[in-house]
Design an enzyme around this catalytic site. Structure first.
Site, PDB file in Angstrom:
ATOM      1  N   SER A 134       0.846  -1.190   0.000  1.00  0.00           N
ATOM      2  CA  SER A 134       0.000   0.000   0.000  1.00  0.00           C
ATOM      3  C   SER A 134       0.880   1.238   0.000  1.00  0.00           C
ATOM      4  CB  SER A 134      -0.902   0.020   1.236  1.00  0.00           C
ATOM      5  OG  SER A 134      -1.612   1.242   1.345  1.00  0.00           O
ATOM      6  N   TYR A 147      -2.652  -0.382  10.751  1.00  0.00           N
ATOM      7  CA  TYR A 147      -2.707  -0.670   9.314  1.00  0.00           C
ATOM      8  C   TYR A 147      -1.456  -0.167   8.604  1.00  0.00           C
ATOM      9  CZ  TYR A 147      -4.103  -0.652   4.443  1.00  0.00           C
ATOM     10  OH  TYR A 147      -4.125  -0.854   3.085  1.00  0.00           O
TER      11      TYR A 147
END
Length: 255
Positions: A134, A147
């Site tokens: 990501s 996260y």
């Protein structure tokens, strides 16, 4: 083409990866928690598809999934896609969900990558692994601290594994999208945050195509557009404490 294993295949990017793999002639093992969605996807694909429902937050789930996927077949491609996040202040969040995200995004992710690379080496085949990292992996952040940390781990691990695999025919790719039109935001109870004003959401199909092409070419870390590349490059010049505060703002609700 052989067999590919795709995790998190019930929706979003995983579903798009399955379509791309089938279009290229791969037979598929698809996995996620939701069996109904997997079976519906399998019925729509023009290749042989094996459905294995699995909860990758369980201890040892990644290793077990690889073993089951390899029963009666040899896997030459892994799409290590499953993952999710939790939104909110650290320790004020749903701690069970944060723990589960660590198990899926890091532990099961690592088990699957280890299993694939070990198997490819043992069989002396030019296997491929496409890993969902990501843009979040380039920065720390408040509001989604766990996260961002898990995706930093994914990015660092992939880069390290690529170094270890130099001189082999095995390729490992990290796809680093920004905000994408998947279930990530709704599943993390995120409705409308500043991040999506500064980085508009890309379609899952577009992101999957970028990642699939990068994987086929054996590329390493892959961003999904010039803006994302600029943001990632800019992370080199900002103090990390500042990044964490700035990203906490981006992840805060728009009012």
């Amino acid at each position: 083409m052989g067999w590919a294993l795709i995790t998190g295949a019930s929706s979003g990017l995983g579903r798009e990866f399955a379509k791309l793999a089938a279009a290229d002639g791969w037979n598929l093992v698809i996995s996620a928690r939701r069996a109904d969605e997997l079976n519906a996807l399998a019925a729509d694909l023009p290749v042989e598809v094996v459905v294995i429902p699995a909860d990758l937050s369980e201890p040892g789930a990644g290793t077990a999934l690889w073993a089951k996927a390899c029963e009666g077949r040899e896997i030459d491609l892994l799409v290590n896609n499953a993952g999710f996040g939790a939104h909110g202040k650290f320790a004020g969040n749903d701690k069970a969900r944060e723990h589960a995200s660590v198990m899926v995004n890091m532990v099961a992710f690592t088990e699957l990558l280890q299993s694939a690379v070990s198997d490819f080496r043992a069989r002396k085949v030019p296997g491929k692994v496409l890993n969902l990292a990501s843009l979040a992996g380039f920065f720390p952040s408040g509001e989604v601290a766990v996260y961002h940390a898990t995706k930093a781990y994914v990015l660092a691990l992939v880069e390290g594994v690529r170094a270890d695999l130099r001189g082999t025919d095995i390729t490992v790719t990290a796809l680093c999208p920004g905000p994408t039109q998947t279930e990530f935001f709704s599943s993390a109870s995120i409705s409308d945050v500043w991040l999506t004003r500064f980085l508009p959401m890309q379609s899952a199909a577009k992101v999957a195509n970028i990642g699939w092409d990068a994987m086929k070419r054996g590329k390493g870390v892959t961003l999904t557009g010039p803006i994302h590349s600029l943001v990632a490059f800019g992370s080199r010049f900002q103090p990390r404490a500042f990044q964490a505060r700035m990203n906490a703002f981006f992840w805060s609700p728009r009012r």
